[in-house]
Write an enzyme that holds these catalytic residues in place. Structure first.
Site, short mmCIF file in Angstrom:
data_model
loop_
_atom_site.label_atom_id
_atom_site.label_comp_id
_atom_site.label_asym_id
_atom_site.label_seq_id
_atom_site.Cartn_x
_atom_site.Cartn_y
_atom_site.Cartn_z
N LYS A 90 41.45 42.96 43.63
CA LYS A 90 42.87 43.13 43.29
C LYS A 90 43.69 43.56 44.51
O LYS A 90 44.71 44.21 44.39
CB LYS A 90 43.04 44.17 42.16
CG LYS A 90 42.43 43.72 40.86
CD LYS A 90 43.25 42.63 40.23
CE LYS A 90 42.51 41.99 39.08
NZ LYS A 90 43.07 40.71 38.70
N GLY A 91 43.19 43.20 45.68
CA GLY A 91 43.92 43.57 46.89
C GLY A 91 44.83 42.44 47.36
O GLY A 91 45.46 42.56 48.41
N GLY A 92 44.89 41.36 46.61
CA GLY A 92 45.75 40.24 46.96
C GLY A 92 45.13 39.26 47.94
O GLY A 92 45.84 38.49 48.60
N THR A 93 43.83 39.24 48.02
CA THR A 93 43.16 38.34 48.96
C THR A 93 43.36 36.87 48.59
O THR A 93 43.49 36.01 49.45
CB THR A 93 41.65 38.63 49.00
OG1 THR A 93 41.16 38.77 47.68
CG2 THR A 93 41.35 39.89 49.76
N ARG A 94 43.39 36.62 47.29
CA ARG A 94 43.58 35.24 46.85
C ARG A 94 44.94 34.72 47.30
O ARG A 94 45.06 33.60 47.79
CB ARG A 94 43.46 35.17 45.32
CG ARG A 94 43.02 33.84 44.78
CD ARG A 94 42.91 33.93 43.29
NE ARG A 94 41.81 34.77 42.86
CZ ARG A 94 40.59 34.31 42.58
NH1 ARG A 94 40.35 33.01 42.67
NH2 ARG A 94 39.64 35.10 42.22
N1 LIG Z 1 52.39 39.94 47.50
C1 LIG Z 1 51.92 40.59 46.43
N2 LIG Z 1 52.52 41.68 45.98
C2 LIG Z 1 52.06 42.35 44.92
N3 LIG Z 1 50.97 41.98 44.21
C3 LIG Z 1 50.33 40.89 44.62
C4 LIG Z 1 50.76 40.14 45.75
N4 LIG Z 1 49.90 39.10 45.89
C5 LIG Z 1 49.01 39.22 44.92
N5 LIG Z 1 49.27 40.27 44.15
C6 LIG Z 1 48.51 40.74 42.98
O1 LIG Z 1 47.17 40.99 43.40
C7 LIG Z 1 46.32 40.76 42.30
C8 LIG Z 1 45.23 39.77 42.70
O2 LIG Z 1 44.52 40.25 43.83
P1 LIG Z 1 43.18 39.49 44.31
O3 LIG Z 1 43.47 38.07 44.58
O4 LIG Z 1 42.58 40.29 45.40
O5 LIG Z 1 42.32 39.60 43.00
S1 LIG Z 1 40.80 39.35 42.82
O6 LIG Z 1 40.18 40.66 42.70
O7 LIG Z 1 40.25 38.59 43.96
O8 LIG Z 1 40.69 38.59 41.59
C9 LIG Z 1 47.15 40.18 41.19
O9 LIG Z 1 47.45 41.24 40.34
P2 LIG Z 1 47.32 41.08 38.79
O10 LIG Z 1 48.35 40.08 38.38
O11 LIG Z 1 47.62 42.45 38.26
O12 LIG Z 1 45.91 40.63 38.51
C10 LIG Z 1 48.36 39.67 41.92
O13 LIG Z 1 49.49 39.63 41.07
#
Ligand SMILES: Nc1ncnc2c1ncn2[C@@H]1O[C@H](COP(=O)(O)OS(=O)(=O)O)[C@@H](OP(=O)(O)O)[C@H]1O
Length: 192
Positions: free
Chosen positions: A145-149
Site C-alpha cells: 500500500k505504498g503506491g508502488t503499483r
Molecule cells: N499518488 C498517490 N497518492 C495517494 N495514494 C496513492 C497514490 N498512488 C497510489 N495510491 C494508493 O496506494 C494504494 C496502492 O498501493 P500499492 O500499489 O503499493 O498497493 S499494493 O500493496 O501493491 O497492492 C492504493 O490505496 P487504496 O485505494 O486504499 O488501496 C492507492 O489508491
C-alpha cells in the site's frame, strides 16, 4: 382498608414462590450476561494489546535497525532471515490467488524450457528464441500500500521503459529459485 391490606398480603403470600423464582431466574440471567460481556471485552482488549505490542516491537526493531545503520549502537546487530530459510514449498505457499496460478504456469514453462529447446516449448513465443533475457536495470522496492503499483504505471508511460507486467516478488518470495529463473520469468512485456 384493612380488608384490602389483608387481601394484598394473601395474594403476595400465595404468589411469593413464583415471584422469588422469577427474581432468581432474572438475576442468574443478568449474572450470565455480565460475565459473558466482561469476557468479550477482556478478550478484545487482549487482541488490541497484542496488536499494539507487535506494533511497538516492530517499531523497536526498526529503530534499532536504524541506530545500527547510523552507527549509534554498533553492538546491536540486525538478525536477518537467510534467503534460504524458507523451503521451496513454503515459498510456493506464499503465492496466493491468481498469482499462484501464474507462478505455477511459469514454473511448468520454465521446467519444460530447460528440458527441451526454447523454440519447441509451448510457452515460448518466437521472440523467446533469444539465448537469454536481460535483467531489469531498475527495481522498485516498496511496502504494501505504498503506491508502488502507481509508480510502476507512471514510469511505464515512458516509451523507452519496458516494465514488468506485474509485481515480481523475486526478493521476498521467489529468491530461492535463483537468478536464471528471475531472468527468464522476469515477465517483462514484449520489449523485454
Ligand atoms: N499518488 C498517490 N497518492 C495517494 N495514494 C496513492 C497514490 N498512488 C497510489 N495510491 C494508493 O496506494 C494504494 C496502492 O498501493 P500499492 O500499489 O503499493 O498497493 S499494493 O500493496 O501493491 O497492492 C492504493 O490505496 P487504496 O485505494 O486504499 O488501496 C492507492 O489508491
Amino acid at each position: 382498608m384493612s380488608v384490602k391490606m389483608h387481601h394484598a398480603s394473601t395474594m403476595c403470600w400465595r404468589y411469593h414462590r413464583k415471584i422469588t423464582a422469577t427474581i432468581i431466574v432474572f438475576s442468574a440471567l443478568y449474572f450470565f450476561v455480565s460475565i459473558t460481556l466482561t469476557k468479550k471485552n477482556l478478550s478484545n482488549e487482549g487482541v488490541q494489546g497484542s496488536n499494539l505490542e507487535t506494533f511497538h516491537e516492530r517499531k523497536g526493531v526498526r529503530e534499532r535497525g536504524e541506530e545500527h545503520h547510523q552507527g549509534k549502537n554498533p553492538s546491536r546487530k540486525i538478525h536477518r532471515i537467510p534467503h534460504n530459510a524458507l523451503p521451496a514449498e513454503g515459498i510456493k505457499g506464499l503465492a496466493k490467488g491468481a498469482q499462484r496460478g501464474q507462478v505455477k504456469q511459469k514454473e511448468e514453462e520454465f521446467s519444460s524450457s530447460s528440458t527441451s529447446s526454447s523454440a519447441d516449448s509451448p510457452g515460448h513465443k518466437q521472440s523467446d528464441a533469444k539465448p537469454s533475457k536481460k535483467f531489469p536495470q531498475a527495481i522498485i522496492i516498496g511496502v504494501k500500500k505504498g503506491g508502488t503499483r502507481a509508480l510502476l504505471k507512471f514510469i511505464s508511460l515512458h516509451p523507452d521503459v519496458a516494465a514488468a507486467k506485474q509485481e515480481m516478488h523475486f526478493f521476498d518470495r521467489y529468491y530461492d529459485k535463483g537468478l536464471e529463473w528471475y531472468r527468464w520469468s522476469a515477465w517483462l512485456d514484449e520489449h523485454g
